[in-house]
Design a protein around this motif. Structure first.
Motif, mmCIF file in Angstrom:
data_model
loop_
_atom_site.group_PDB
_atom_site.id
_atom_site.type_symbol
_atom_site.label_atom_id
_atom_site.label_comp_id
_atom_site.label_asym_id
_atom_site.label_seq_id
_atom_site.Cartn_x
_atom_site.Cartn_y
_atom_site.Cartn_z
ATOM 1 N N VAL A 32 -2.372 4.338 9.783
ATOM 2 C CA VAL A 32 -1.737 3.054 9.480
ATOM 3 C C VAL A 32 -1.399 2.386 10.802
ATOM 4 O O VAL A 32 -0.774 3.003 11.674
ATOM 5 N N ALA A 54 0.860 -1.182 0.000
ATOM 6 C CA ALA A 54 0.000 0.000 0.000
ATOM 7 C C ALA A 54 0.895 1.231 0.000
ATOM 8 O O ALA A 54 1.824 1.332 0.817
ATOM 9 N N ILE A 103 -4.642 -0.472 6.928
ATOM 10 C CA ILE A 103 -4.809 0.877 6.405
ATOM 11 C C ILE A 103 -6.254 1.291 6.676
ATOM 12 O O ILE A 103 -7.186 0.678 6.142
ATOM 13 N N VAL A 110 4.066 -1.167 3.529
ATOM 14 C CA VAL A 110 3.499 0.168 3.324
ATOM 15 C C VAL A 110 4.625 1.157 3.039
ATOM 16 O O VAL A 110 5.675 1.121 3.688
ATOM 17 N N SER A 123 -11.278 -0.456 5.884
ATOM 18 C CA SER A 123 -9.836 -0.690 5.974
ATOM 19 C C SER A 123 -9.378 -1.709 4.938
ATOM 20 O O SER A 123 -10.176 -2.491 4.421
ATOM 21 N N ILE A 162 0.770 5.325 0.319
ATOM 22 C CA ILE A 162 -0.117 6.381 0.796
ATOM 23 C C ILE A 162 0.444 7.726 0.356
ATOM 24 O O ILE A 162 1.502 8.154 0.817
ATOM 25 N N VAL A 176 4.811 5.245 3.034
ATOM 26 C CA VAL A 176 4.079 6.480 3.326
ATOM 27 C C VAL A 176 4.767 7.642 2.608
ATOM 28 O O VAL A 176 5.956 7.894 2.814
ATOM 29 N N VAL A 216 -1.047 10.266 9.410
ATOM 30 C CA VAL A 216 -1.440 8.864 9.221
ATOM 31 C C VAL A 216 -0.619 7.913 10.086
ATOM 32 O O VAL A 216 -1.016 6.757 10.296
ATOM 33 N N TYR A 248 -3.066 5.103 -2.530
ATOM 34 C CA TYR A 248 -4.219 5.853 -2.038
ATOM 35 C C TYR A 248 -3.868 7.347 -2.022
ATOM 36 O O TYR A 248 -2.843 7.743 -1.469
ATOM 37 N N VAL A 258 -6.709 8.221 3.724
ATOM 38 C CA VAL A 258 -6.191 7.362 4.794
ATOM 39 C C VAL A 258 -6.049 8.204 6.058
ATOM 40 O O VAL A 258 -5.457 9.290 6.023
#
Length: 310
Positions: free
Chosen positions: A84, A5, A93, A106, A100, A7, A108, A244, A31, A81
């Motif tokens: 996390v 993921a 997430i 992840v 979620s 972000i 970021v 986040v 995202y 988001v």
């Protein structure tokens, strides 16, 4: 379960998505709360990205990035988001609607936002004469006088941009010297429409129901000056967007240095499987080329991390 993921959809996030999917990861989602492109899309001038010799605005510069980054399978979802969390070996997430997703790793890349200057009336008149984006709002002041606050590259570049639209630009800076590139300072000094007001700060903006009508300036020696302008553009730095990573108990998910995320040269944080790239990380140069490199580094780090788990 996502492999990765990402972000944030600025240069770091888009580069991470490109390198992760081209490197073989199959289930990668980025995202982004708004449209992809990041803070650079509000810039009026992009002239120092290696290999791109054409000077263009930030929106035009970032336009091809989304198409290129999705070419190898990256999915982009417009979601906000809010947090996390670590969930065993994986991550959860959590979105603003309380739904979620789960991910094995992840990155970021939430970047930074324009910092408030702190003068009286800044919040009251924001969007009604106080702005942090010349390309967004400059056209409203065509053939009018405006003020610009700041002494870095962004402040001077935006002052030059506004000089193309406005009858006069007052550039207010708290010192004699500038953090901006010498070539940019020289161009601004040669522009007849830009008047430098140095060793000074903005004390207050004043206005009425229609918006800003003036700016009150105080000099370092205590003397004062009023400018009758309908708009002021502030460029006084950036605040890191680290929200986040804040947990429900107020702590951060990973080790921080002040407001920024502590990472190593591979963009790894103190939490295994969690990476940070771009303006969010410690000692970020806050240049597009550096953010893009961070994203690529982080993606390669994620590939190695996931391979080590097999």
């Amino acid at each position: 379960m996502l492999d990765l993921a990402i972000i944030g959809g600025g240069p770091a996030g888009l580069s991470a998505g490109l390198y992760a999917t081209r490197g073989g990861l199959k289930n990668v989602v980025m995202y982004e709360k708004f449209m992809p492109g990041g803070q650079i899309t509000s810039s009026s001038e992009m002239e120092n990205y290696p290999g791109v010799a054409t000077v263009m605005d930030g929106i035009s510069f970032m336009a091809p990035w989304s198409e290129q980054s999705t070419r190898f399978g990256l999915k982009i979802e417009q979601k906000e988001v809010i947090r996390v969390e670590k969930n065993g070996e994986n991550f959860k997430i959590i979105f603003s609607d309380n739904s979620s997703d789960d991910a094995k790793a992840v990155i970021v890349c939430t970047g930074a936002a324009p910092k408030k200057a702190g003068f009286i009336g800044e919040n009251e008149f924001f969007g009604r004469g106080v702005s942090t984006c010349a390309t967004c709002d400059g056209a409203f002041y065509r053939k009018k006088e405006v003020a610009v606050l700041g002494g870095g590259d962004t402040a001077l570049e935006e002052a030059l941009y506004l000089a193309n639209l406005c009858s006069k630009v007052y550039l207010i800076h708290r010192r004699e010297g500038f953090r901006a590139a010498p070539s940019t300072v020289e161009r601004a000094k040669k522009n007849e429409k830009i008047e430098f007001i140095l060793n000074a700060k903005v004390e207050e903006v004043v206005g009425d129901n229609a918006g800003v009508t003036g700016v009150k300036i105080v000099f370092n020696d205590g003397s004062k000056k009023d400018l009758a302008v309908p708009g002021i553009f502030t460029f006084v730095g950036l605040d890191v967007r680290n929200e986040v990573l804040k947990q429900t108990d107020g702590s951060f998910l990973c080790e921080m240095v002040g407001d920024a995320v502590k990472v190593d040269l591979k963009m790894r944080t103190s939490v295994e499987g969690l990476f940070a790239a771009g303006d969010l990380r410690v000692d970020a140069p806050r240049q597009v080329v550096c953010a893009a490199a961070d994203g690529a580094n982080a993606a390669l780090g994620v590939i190695s991390y996931l391979e080590s788990k097999h």
